[in-house]
Scaffold this motif. Structure first.
Motif: not given
Length: 116
Positions: A77-93
């Motif tokens: 399986i290949h999974s993809t998603y985006c995370t957003t850090t709750m402390a500062n709103g920084k996003k990562s793929l």
């Protein structure tokens, strides 16, 4: 009732966000490699030694959005998603490769890429 495969992988991805050593030992494959959003490369041993809070976090520090999976083979399986850090709103793929090992899914590869 069995949960579907997408939900099962999402649960495992989320479980790793608690940074609990037992989860990392159980879920990460021995051959695990990560290219972190920091630009660093990690293996399973490095990940395990970097865990500072053995009890894990009380709350996941990220929100997950746009979670998808693609089945590349019957046991991969290949999974993809985006995370957003709750402390500062920084996003990562985020991108992970999972393989079914006997009866459990193991993460073999993970990459985090900061968004611009």
């Amino acid at each position: 009732m069995d949960i579907d495969l997408k939900e099962q992988i999402l649960i495992l991805e989320t479980q790793l966000m608690y940074a609990r050593k037992d989860d990392f030992e159980k879920i990460l494959a021995e051959e695990y490699v990560e290219f972190g959003s920091s630009g660093m490369k990690y293996d399973k041993t490095m990940q395990l030694s970097s865990l500072v809070n053995e009890a894990g976090l009380l709350k996941i520090p990220y929100t997950i959005s746009d979670f998808t999976i693609k089945q590349l083979a019957p046991n991969i399986i290949h999974s993809t998603y985006c995370t957003t850090t709750m402390a500062n709103g920084k996003k990562s793929l985020r991108s992970s490769i999972w393989q079914l090992h006997e009866t459990a899914w193991k993460m073999y590869f993970h990459q985090g890429t900061p968004t611009i």
